[in-house]
Design a protein around this motif. Structure first.
Motif, PDB file in Angstrom:
ATOM      1  N   LEU A  93      68.883  37.416  24.091  1.00 18.49           N
ATOM      2  CA  LEU A  93      67.859  36.380  24.272  1.00 18.49           C
ATOM      3  C   LEU A  93      66.594  36.937  24.907  1.00 18.49           C
ATOM      4  O   LEU A  93      65.481  36.550  24.544  1.00 18.49           O
ATOM      5  N   CYS A  94      66.753  37.853  25.850  1.00 17.65           N
ATOM      6  CA  CYS A  94      65.585  38.452  26.514  1.00 17.65           C
ATOM      7  C   CYS A  94      64.899  39.482  25.630  1.00 17.65           C
ATOM      8  O   CYS A  94      63.694  39.707  25.749  1.00 17.65           O
ATOM      9  N   ALA A  95      65.654  40.121  24.743  1.00 15.89           N
ATOM     10  CA  ALA A  95      65.092  41.182  23.912  1.00 15.89           C
ATOM     11  C   ALA A  95      64.178  40.639  22.823  1.00 15.89           C
ATOM     12  O   ALA A  95      63.200  41.293  22.458  1.00 15.89           O
ATOM     13  N   ARG A  96      64.465  39.484  22.304  1.00 17.91           N
ATOM     14  CA  ARG A  96      63.683  38.951  21.178  1.00 17.91           C
ATOM     15  C   ARG A  96      62.199  38.849  21.508  1.00 17.91           C
ATOM     16  O   ARG A  96      61.368  39.337  20.730  1.00 17.91           O
ATOM     17  N   PRO A  97      61.792  38.223  22.607  1.00 17.85           N
ATOM     18  CA  PRO A  97      60.353  38.158  22.895  1.00 17.85           C
ATOM     19  C   PRO A  97      59.729  39.546  23.088  1.00 17.85           C
ATOM     20  O   PRO A  97      58.602  39.788  22.652  1.00 17.85           O
ATOM     21  N   ALA A  98      60.484  40.454  23.717  1.00 15.15           N
ATOM     22  CA  ALA A  98      59.952  41.806  23.913  1.00 15.15           C
ATOM     23  C   ALA A  98      59.767  42.513  22.579  1.00 15.15           C
ATOM     24  O   ALA A  98      58.743  43.174  22.348  1.00 15.15           O
ATOM     25  N   MET A  99      60.744  42.365  21.695  1.00 11.97           N
ATOM     26  CA  MET A  99      60.645  43.023  20.395  1.00 11.97           C
ATOM     27  C   MET A  99      59.530  42.406  19.555  1.00 11.97           C
ATOM     28  O   MET A  99      58.826  43.110  18.843  1.00 11.97           O
ATOM     29  N   GLY A 108      77.456  53.955  19.369  1.00 12.16           N
ATOM     30  CA  GLY A 108      77.459  52.561  19.811  1.00 12.16           C
ATOM     31  C   GLY A 108      76.219  52.172  20.584  1.00 12.16           C
ATOM     32  O   GLY A 108      75.498  51.248  20.222  1.00 12.16           O
ATOM     33  N   THR A 109      75.952  52.904  21.650  1.00 10.59           N
ATOM     34  CA  THR A 109      74.827  52.546  22.510  1.00 10.59           C
ATOM     35  C   THR A 109      73.514  53.071  21.954  1.00 10.59           C
ATOM     36  O   THR A 109      72.554  52.324  21.789  1.00 10.59           O
ATOM     37  N   GLY A 110      73.459  54.346  21.659  1.00  9.01           N
ATOM     38  CA  GLY A 110      72.207  54.944  21.201  1.00  9.01           C
ATOM     39  C   GLY A 110      71.741  54.419  19.857  1.00  9.01           C
ATOM     40  O   GLY A 110      70.706  53.763  19.747  1.00  9.01           O
ATOM     41  N   LEU A 111      72.510  54.671  18.839  1.00  7.51           N
ATOM     42  CA  LEU A 111      72.126  54.284  17.486  1.00  7.51           C
ATOM     43  C   LEU A 111      72.271  52.781  17.262  1.00  7.51           C
ATOM     44  O   LEU A 111      71.346  52.114  16.790  1.00  7.51           O
ATOM     45  N   GLY A 112      73.431  52.237  17.638  1.00  6.54           N
ATOM     46  CA  GLY A 112      73.684  50.813  17.393  1.00  6.54           C
ATOM     47  C   GLY A 112      72.709  49.892  18.098  1.00  6.54           C
ATOM     48  O   GLY A 112      72.164  48.958  17.502  1.00  6.54           O
ATOM     49  N   MET A 113      72.464  50.136  19.379  1.00  2.00           N
ATOM     50  CA  MET A 113      71.538  49.270  20.117  1.00  2.00           C
ATOM     51  C   MET A 113      70.103  49.463  19.647  1.00  2.00           C
ATOM     52  O   MET A 113      69.314  48.514  19.649  1.00  2.00           O
ATOM     53  N   SER A 114      69.727  50.667  19.243  1.00  2.00           N
ATOM     54  CA  SER A 114      68.378  50.880  18.709  1.00  2.00           C
ATOM     55  C   SER A 114      68.195  50.079  17.425  1.00  2.00           C
ATOM     56  O   SER A 114      67.157  49.439  17.213  1.00  2.00           O
ATOM     57  N   LEU A 115      69.208  50.101  16.569  1.00  2.00           N
ATOM     58  CA  LEU A 115      69.132  49.313  15.336  1.00  2.00           C
ATOM     59  C   LEU A 115      69.121  47.816  15.635  1.00  2.00           C
ATOM     60  O   LEU A 115      68.419  47.044  14.967  1.00  2.00           O
ATOM     61  N   LEU A 116      69.894  47.397  16.644  1.00  2.00           N
ATOM     62  CA  LEU A 116      69.891  45.987  17.038  1.00  2.00           C
ATOM     63  C   LEU A 116      68.506  45.565  17.508  1.00  2.00           C
ATOM     64  O   LEU A 116      68.009  44.505  17.132  1.00  2.00           O
ATOM     65  N   MET A 117      67.875  46.393  18.317  1.00  2.00           N
ATOM     66  CA  MET A 117      66.525  46.068  18.802  1.00  2.00           C
ATOM     67  C   MET A 117      65.532  46.023  17.649  1.00  2.00           C
ATOM     68  O   MET A 117      64.660  45.154  17.599  1.00  2.00           O
ATOM     69  N   ALA A 118      65.660  46.940  16.692  1.00  2.00           N
ATOM     70  CA  ALA A 118      64.778  46.926  15.527  1.00  2.00           C
ATOM     71  C   ALA A 118      64.986  45.648  14.714  1.00  2.00           C
ATOM     72  O   ALA A 118      64.025  45.045  14.231  1.00  2.00           O
ATOM     73  N   ALA A 119      66.239  45.224  14.571  1.00  2.00           N
ATOM     74  CA  ALA A 119      66.524  43.990  13.837  1.00  2.00           C
ATOM     75  C   ALA A 119      65.956  42.777  14.565  1.00  2.00           C
ATOM     76  O   ALA A 119      65.428  41.854  13.937  1.00  2.00           O
ATOM     77  N   LEU A 120      66.036  42.769  15.892  1.00  2.00           N
ATOM     78  CA  LEU A 120      65.494  41.646  16.659  1.00  2.00           C
ATOM     79  C   LEU A 120      63.971  41.582  16.566  1.00  2.00           C
ATOM     80  O   LEU A 120      63.387  40.513  16.734  1.00  2.00           O
ATOM     81  N   ALA A 121      63.336  42.719  16.291  1.00  2.00           N
ATOM     82  CA  ALA A 121      61.874  42.738  16.188  1.00  2.00           C
ATOM     83  C   ALA A 121      61.387  41.920  15.003  1.00  2.00           C
ATOM     84  O   ALA A 121      60.322  41.301  15.062  1.00  2.00           O
ATOM     85  N   SER A 122      62.161  41.889  13.930  1.00  2.00           N
ATOM     86  CA  SER A 122      61.667  41.197  12.745  1.00  2.00           C
ATOM     87  C   SER A 122      62.635  40.167  12.177  1.00  2.00           C
ATOM     88  O   SER A 122      62.255  39.391  11.311  1.00  2.00           O
ATOM     89  N   GLY A 123      63.879  40.152  12.650  1.00  2.00           N
ATOM     90  CA  GLY A 123      64.870  39.254  12.073  1.00  2.00           C
ATOM     91  C   GLY A 123      65.063  37.976  12.864  1.00  2.00           C
ATOM     92  O   GLY A 123      64.502  37.797  13.945  1.00  2.00           O
TER      93      GLY A 123
END
Length: 140
Positions: free
Chosen positions: A18-24, A77-92
């Motif tokens: 929830l906090c990441a979406r506005p930042a992304m 898990g943390t490095g690649l997975g969370m980076s992809l999650l943050m990228a998805a939150l930026a536009s999804g």
């Protein structure tokens, strides 16, 4: 104790999404956002080691294979997975992205079976099937 830590982790994951979406949406780089989230989680885990229950943990030597598994998990898990999650939150759509990211424990279920050699109980498989069906319905 495991269930308690699991609930705390789930709440932290939800709040983090929830906090990441506005930042992304504001244009933060996904790797930077992942590093901030992982750093905050590390602080929480380190604080948990100060609890009296931490004194009960096993202090036997750790096998090299276990170290390799831990480092691989941290990278993927943390490095690649969370980076992809943050990228998805930026536009999804945050709901869809969060729902799909919450499927990780379900996907890991067969891997736990392979790693431990102990089949998860039927109720775990039933829960996994319900979760996959629910995610499919939400995604459609």
């Amino acid at each position: 104790m495991g269930i308690g830590f699991g609930v705390i982790t789930a709440i932290g994951q939800a709040l983090g999404s929830l906090c990441a979406r506005p930042a992304m949406a504001a244009g933060v780089e996904p790797f930077t956002a992942m590093a901030v989230r992982a750093g905050f989680a590390a602080i929480i885990f380190l604080a948990a080691t100060l609890l009296p229950i931490a004194a009960l943990r096993d202090r036997s030597p750790v096998a090299p294979k276990t170290h390799l598994l831990a480092w691989g998990s941290a990278f993927f898990g943390t490095g690649l997975g969370m980076s992809l999650l943050m990228a998805a939150l930026a536009s999804g759509n945050v709901g869809i992205v969060s729902t799909l990211s919450s499927m990780t424990p379900v996907v890991i279920l067969p891997m736990v079976w392979l790693r431990t050699g102990v089949a998860p109980p039927k109720t775990a498989w039933l829960g996994a099937i319900i979760a996959v069906c629910g995610t499919a319905l939400i995604s459609l």
